[in-house]
Design a protein around this motif. Structure first.
Motif, short mmCIF file in Angstrom:
data_model
loop_
_atom_site.label_atom_id
_atom_site.label_comp_id
_atom_site.label_asym_id
_atom_site.label_seq_id
_atom_site.Cartn_x
_atom_site.Cartn_y
_atom_site.Cartn_z
N ARG A 1 23.36 88.73 36.94
CA ARG A 1 24.30 89.53 37.72
C ARG A 1 24.17 91.03 37.44
O ARG A 1 24.68 91.84 38.21
CB ARG A 1 25.73 89.08 37.42
N SER A 2 23.50 91.37 36.36
CA SER A 2 23.32 92.79 36.00
C SER A 2 21.85 93.05 35.69
O SER A 2 21.48 93.26 34.54
CB SER A 2 24.20 93.14 34.79
N PRO A 3 20.99 93.01 36.71
CA PRO A 3 19.55 93.17 36.48
C PRO A 3 19.23 94.47 35.75
O PRO A 3 19.71 95.55 36.13
CB PRO A 3 18.95 93.17 37.88
N GLY A 4 18.43 94.36 34.69
CA GLY A 4 17.99 95.54 33.96
C GLY A 4 19.03 96.18 33.08
O GLY A 4 18.80 97.26 32.52
N VAL A 5 20.20 95.54 32.95
CA VAL A 5 21.29 96.10 32.15
C VAL A 5 21.60 95.15 30.99
O VAL A 5 21.69 93.94 31.19
CB VAL A 5 22.56 96.30 33.00
N LYS A 6 21.74 95.70 29.80
CA LYS A 6 22.09 94.88 28.65
C LYS A 6 23.51 94.35 28.82
O LYS A 6 24.45 95.10 29.08
CB LYS A 6 22.01 95.70 27.36
N VAL A 7 23.67 93.04 28.67
CA VAL A 7 24.98 92.42 28.79
C VAL A 7 25.75 92.58 27.49
O VAL A 7 25.23 92.27 26.40
CB VAL A 7 24.85 90.92 29.14
N ALA A 8 26.95 93.09 27.58
CA ALA A 8 27.77 93.27 26.39
C ALA A 8 28.40 91.94 26.01
O ALA A 8 29.09 91.31 26.80
CB ALA A 8 28.86 94.31 26.67
N MET A 9 28.15 91.50 24.78
CA MET A 9 28.71 90.25 24.27
C MET A 9 29.39 90.50 22.94
O MET A 9 28.76 90.99 21.98
CB MET A 9 27.58 89.23 24.07
N GLY A 10 30.66 90.20 22.88
CA GLY A 10 31.35 90.27 21.60
C GLY A 10 30.88 89.17 20.69
O GLY A 10 30.39 88.13 21.14
N ARG A 11 31.04 89.36 19.40
CA ARG A 11 30.52 88.39 18.44
C ARG A 11 31.23 87.05 18.49
O ARG A 11 30.74 86.05 17.95
CB ARG A 11 30.58 88.97 17.02
N VAL B 1 23.49 78.02 31.21
CA VAL B 1 23.59 78.43 32.62
C VAL B 1 24.57 79.58 32.77
O VAL B 1 24.32 80.55 33.50
CB VAL B 1 23.99 77.23 33.50
N GLU B 2 25.69 79.49 32.09
CA GLU B 2 26.70 80.54 32.16
C GLU B 2 26.15 81.88 31.66
O GLU B 2 26.34 82.93 32.29
CB GLU B 2 27.90 80.12 31.31
N LEU B 3 25.42 81.85 30.56
CA LEU B 3 24.87 83.08 29.98
C LEU B 3 23.72 83.62 30.84
O LEU B 3 23.58 84.84 31.02
CB LEU B 3 24.41 82.84 28.55
N ASP B 4 22.91 82.72 31.36
CA ASP B 4 21.82 83.13 32.25
C ASP B 4 22.38 83.83 33.49
O ASP B 4 21.86 84.86 33.94
CB ASP B 4 21.01 81.90 32.65
N THR B 5 23.46 83.28 34.05
CA THR B 5 24.10 83.87 35.22
C THR B 5 24.63 85.27 34.92
O THR B 5 24.50 86.20 35.74
CB THR B 5 25.24 82.97 35.72
#
Length: 320
Positions: free
Chosen positions: A127-137, A119-123
């Motif tokens: 929150r940033s439609p059409g934008v790649k979410v930056a996730m550190g490893r 749920v946290e990752l889906d949210t």
């Protein structure tokens, strides 16, 4: 000939099990009977078909001078004043078999959502439609289930079904219940007994499946939550008041445990408002049996109890 009062709106399938010489009273399609309507109708009823979210208290039961059976559409029956029904010699039945698989599946859905922070990752993505979410490893790391320990509190049919599913994920299973299984049963099921405190200390995931009663009220409170590891996850698909919700809120806010997956809540299934702001909580609105198959099977199981009872049979899912 008996009069059967159905308190709630339900599917039509299953009513063919009731012989035609009995009288059925059902609410208008799309709604349940009110408490006032039930009180007015009960004096003529031999059987009351009740449901988990409609209270059947002593003052209502007292209206049923002819009442012989309360057939509950649920495995739990804390909506019914059992002691008063017993004092009146009224039989109470439930639907224990049809709820097992769907409730166990929801417990697994909550567990996986918490352990992998779905749920946290889906949210984050929404929150940033059409934008790649930056996730550190090493950002927002999840808890793998393989080789972790699952603690089942209340090892009945649903607890066993959850244990079986978690073993398929490679989890070790320990359990606590009032009446311990035999060593032969434990070995056959691949589970190990622990006291409640031992279970809480040793478990990476704690899943609650105990019935609600005065003895299990706030079974999991501040002291018990403090025993759990900081990385632990709590799952509750049993009854809300088994957990002290205020204590759980504090534990989640303070990081005493990592996450909670909740299908039930202490105050009439209305969660504390503060829970909604926590990203480490996954909530569903008491929908453990909310599937087409389950609802159909529950209808059949409830009405089979009614038909057998009226035929004088004793092979019913009797709780009183």
């Amino acid at each position: 000939m008996a009069t059967i009062l159905v308190a709630f709106d339900t599917l039509d399938e299953g009513f063919e099990r009731i012989p035609s010489d009995h009288t059925l009273i059902r609410p208008p399609h799309g709604r349940d009977f009110t408490q006032e309507e039930l009180a007015a109708l009960l004096p003529e009823a031999d059987v009351l078909c009740s449901v988990f979210d409609i209270p059947v208290r002593a003052d209502l039961i007292a209206r049923g001078g002819k009442l012989r059976l309360i057939a509950n559409y649920a495995v739990g029956y804390n909506n019914i004043d059992i002691d008063y029904a017993r004092s009146r010699g009224i039989t109470v039945t439930n639907t224990p078999h049809s709820v097992i698989a769907p409730t166990a599946e929801l417990a697994m859905a909550l567990l996986l959502s918490c352990s992998r922070r779905i749920v946290e990752l889906d949210t984050m993505i929404r929150r940033s439609p059409g934008v790649k979410v930056a996730m550190g490893r090493t950002d927002r790391m999840g808890l793998p289930l393989a080789e972790k320990t699952l603690g089942i509190v209340g090892y009945g049919n649903i607890g066993e079904a959850v244990a079986m599913r978690c073993r398929a994920f490679g989890m070790k299973v320990i359990y606590y219940k009032r009446h311990r299984l035999s060593p032969q049963e434990e070995e056959a099921k691949g589970i190990t007994y622990a006291s409640l405190d031992e279970l809480l200390r040793a478990s990476d995931v704690v899943s609650l499946h105990t019935p609600y009663s005065p003895e299990t009220h706030h079974l999991i409170g501040e002291r018990e939550l403090a025993l759990m590891p900081a990385h632990a996850i709590l799952i509750n698909t049993a009854r809300g008041a088994v957990v002290d919700e205020e204590a759980l809120l504090r534990a989640l806010q303070q990081g005493s445990i990592t996450a909670a997956g909740l299908d039930v809540f202490e105050h009439n299934d209305c969660p504390l408002a503060e829970l909604s702001s926590l990203p480490n909580v996954v909530m569903t609105p008491h929908v453990g049996t909310q599937t087409e198959d389950a609802r159909l099977k529950m209808n059949h199981e409830m009405l089979e109890n009614v038909a057998r009872f009226l035929a004088g049979r004793t092979d019913i899912s009797r709780v009183v």
